[in-house]
Design an enzyme around this catalytic site. Sequence first.
Site, PDB file in Angstrom:
ATOM      1  N   ALA A  63       4.702  12.808  51.710  1.00  0.00           N
ATOM      2  CA  ALA A  63       4.784  12.654  50.262  1.00  0.00           C
ATOM      3  C   ALA A  63       3.460  13.077  49.643  1.00  0.00           C
ATOM      4  O   ALA A  63       2.472  13.297  50.340  1.00  0.00           O
ATOM      5  CB  ALA A  63       5.066  11.192  49.940  1.00  0.00           C
ATOM      6  N   GLY A 102       7.804  11.740  54.695  1.00  0.00           N
ATOM      7  CA  GLY A 102       8.879  12.327  53.896  1.00  0.00           C
ATOM      8  C   GLY A 102       9.327  13.680  54.436  1.00  0.00           C
ATOM      9  O   GLY A 102      10.495  14.052  54.312  1.00  0.00           O
ATOM     10  N   GLU A 105      11.637  13.007  57.190  1.00  0.00           N
ATOM     11  CA  GLU A 105      12.868  12.440  56.625  1.00  0.00           C
ATOM     12  C   GLU A 105      13.758  13.539  56.044  1.00  0.00           C
ATOM     13  O   GLU A 105      14.983  13.489  56.177  1.00  0.00           O
ATOM     14  CB  GLU A 105      12.522  11.392  55.559  1.00  0.00           C
ATOM     15  CG  GLU A 105      11.924  10.119  56.181  1.00  0.00           C
ATOM     16  CD  GLU A 105      11.553   9.077  55.138  1.00  0.00           C
ATOM     17  OE1 GLU A 105      10.689   9.392  54.295  1.00  0.00           O
ATOM     18  OE2 GLU A 105      12.134   7.974  55.156  1.00  0.00           O
ATOM     19  N   GLU A 125       4.169   6.177  57.979  1.00  0.00           N
ATOM     20  CA  GLU A 125       4.078   5.314  56.796  1.00  0.00           C
ATOM     21  C   GLU A 125       3.413   3.978  57.082  1.00  0.00           C
ATOM     22  O   GLU A 125       2.682   3.440  56.250  1.00  0.00           O
ATOM     23  CB  GLU A 125       5.479   5.064  56.212  1.00  0.00           C
ATOM     24  CG  GLU A 125       6.074   6.243  55.456  1.00  0.00           C
ATOM     25  CD  GLU A 125       6.731   7.277  56.349  1.00  0.00           C
ATOM     26  OE1 GLU A 125       6.608   7.178  57.589  1.00  0.00           O
ATOM     27  OE2 GLU A 125       7.363   8.204  55.806  1.00  0.00           O
TER      28      GLU A 125
END
Length: 697
Positions: A63, A102, A105, A125
């Site tokens: 992210a 992210g 993901e 994370e």
Amino acid sequence: MPDLVNIARDGAIAVITVDNPPVNALKHDMRVGLIEAFRQAQEEPAIEAVVMMAAGRTFIAGADITEFDKPPRTPTTGDVIEAIEAMPKPVVAALHGTPLGGGLEVALGCHFRVAAPGTKLGLPEIKLGLIPGAGGTQRLPRLIGMPKAMDMILSGNPIPAEQALESGLVDEIVRGDLRAGAIAFAQRVLAEKRPLRKVRGRDDKLAAMRADPKQFDELAAPHLKRGRGLKAPKAAIEALRWTLQLPVDEALRRERDVFIELRNGEQAKAQRHIFFAEREAAKIADFSKDVKGREVARAAVIGAGTMGGGIAMNFANAGIPVTIVETSDEALKRGLGIIEKNYRASASRGGMSAESVEHRLGLITGTTDMDAIAEADLIIEAVFEDIEVKRDVFGKLDRLAKRDAVLATNTSYLDVNAIAEMTQRPSSVVGMHFFSPANVMKLLEVVRGAKTAPDVLATAMSVGRKIGKVPVVVGVCHGFVGNRMLRVRSVESERLLLEGALPQDVDGALTEFGFPMGPFAMGDLAGLDISWRMRKAQGARAEIADQLCEQGRFGQKTGRGFYIYEQGSRTPMPDPEVEQLIVATSRRLGIARRVLERKEITERLLFPMINEGARILEEGIAQRASDIDVIWVYGYGFPAWRGGPMFYADTIGLPYVRDRLSAFARETGDPKHEPAPLLARLAGSGDNFSAISKKAA
Ligand SMILES: NC(=O)c1ccc[n+]([C@@H]2O[C@H](COP(=O)([O-])OP(=O)(O)OC[C@H]3O[C@@H](n4cnc5c(N)ncnc54)[C@H](O)[C@@H]3O)[C@@H](O)[C@H]2O)c1
């Protein structure tokens, strides 16, 4: 569509490429672009499959953390992933570099994944006090099974492509051109009419555990124990459990809610602070961009003792050949033997292959001939902490080292400027203060002497990063930053014993705060005789510790210290004899013992350290408050989720810290507890340490 995402055609395959250097962070514009690109690919009838990849050095590496302190904006990463997963045409993620967080993901939302060799895949994370917030906790276990998914999510550590292939996280490793390989893979999927594999719909790897949920608890228990006090590991385990209990859409919604809650919480804020502080620490405030470090192709270490051996391992681990110089064959043999034993131990634990052990050992050469350092670009001295021994060594280094070699000392307390003046080239001398065990601990204090040349300092910093350390610049003073603050805490811990606490009370307060160990258990582990010898040399005294040493109680190595240890055990157990000794000493010194609450103990230990940190800042020994935080988190076990001592002080409010310090000064009669001028000024003006660091940047 913003330029961050582009779409190209290769026959029936659309290639969607993201391009947001340097690491393709998944920022808002990119998310918008991706939704649009996939919409186009879906609507275009001639397109039968999609390859998604990234330009530059890596697939999406996570992210955009700078968005974390702002309100969330749609489309979220979760929205992008849903859009990809819902595509009626096969989507192949082509991975390279570090698809993390992210980024991974997004890849999990694709129907297939291929990766270039050398790719590292992970969900880090947890290291920022978070859980994956865009389906990672729900899709990863479905794809690779719970045990491996839990390991990846709870450790935050990435896995290499080969392991990813083995576990089913990727379907193929593409050697050669990744784009061509991924297109060929997509064509095969079409030719073989393979069904779309939506990870969310898979259940084969979870069915057994769903039938026997005890398995899940057993798997989770050690992670929960390790993550004590931390919100994120607990939340991650809960979210993983939902894969067994909840419909996937419901679980995804909850995962997102928990992610946002954690993200807005104190722990994650503190961990973000440390994340940015570590990067900030790499910057040297008064340097222009063109100061470059010198090339270090070969290193040398003087001394193969506790520190020298570990330091040498760091270089070998980073592929840099290193020569170790000792005074005798015997000391050399012992030192090299320990290095070998350490490597073999990590190989037997599965952390390293046998070839890798041989390769690293092959990079380390031992000798008793000081002339061997003539080849080295960087020489790190790690001999006895004795100024005369250092003088002898630096005299030799000066004579033998090549003209542009960097000469570093690992001294803990000695004056780096005085050491520099032992040579004809003080500008080439710098401190590189490693922490024990030196092959493990991440912190490196880089001590800038009065005459240290900019490129010498830059070399110590860049080589520090190359060997996997977190280097922080500090100035010359007794104990530099870390040990100088530690000393304040040690004095205070002894005082607390005399005032009424017992070792287990003091240690308990700090472990409850989040330190892995308190000062007395740590002293027992390190050996109490080391600091005893140092105190004697300085004519200093520590009432309780000195008496223990006089009785031969040196800590774990003698089975007794502040605690008692059962044969073969490292578990500290309170010892009634120590309690008697402490009580008797208080009486002898005329100190009335009283009950000390945990909170008071914690404040008495931490606030004087923070006060010393403020002095260190004002003296310019540290460049910024956040550097002190990095030092304490990476070198002394300060819990990262509290952000380090200075950040913690900001969190609880500087006026409170100031008032408590004034009270301690009154109660103990120690003027050192009076609030440092900087602390008093900031508290008075409503400012804090973070704010002044930002202003200075
Ligand atoms: N032990 C720690 O936790 C720690 C942490 C940080 C820094 N340091 C510093 O690192 C330095 C080394 O500490 P240590 O704990 O490794 O000590 P140590 O006693 O374990 O090792 C010192 C080694 O240096 C060798 N040596 C002595 N004189 C020498 C010479 N002239 N040439 C070559 N080798 C020589 C000795 O034979 C010995 O093997 C000290 O300055 C110490 O303050 C120690």
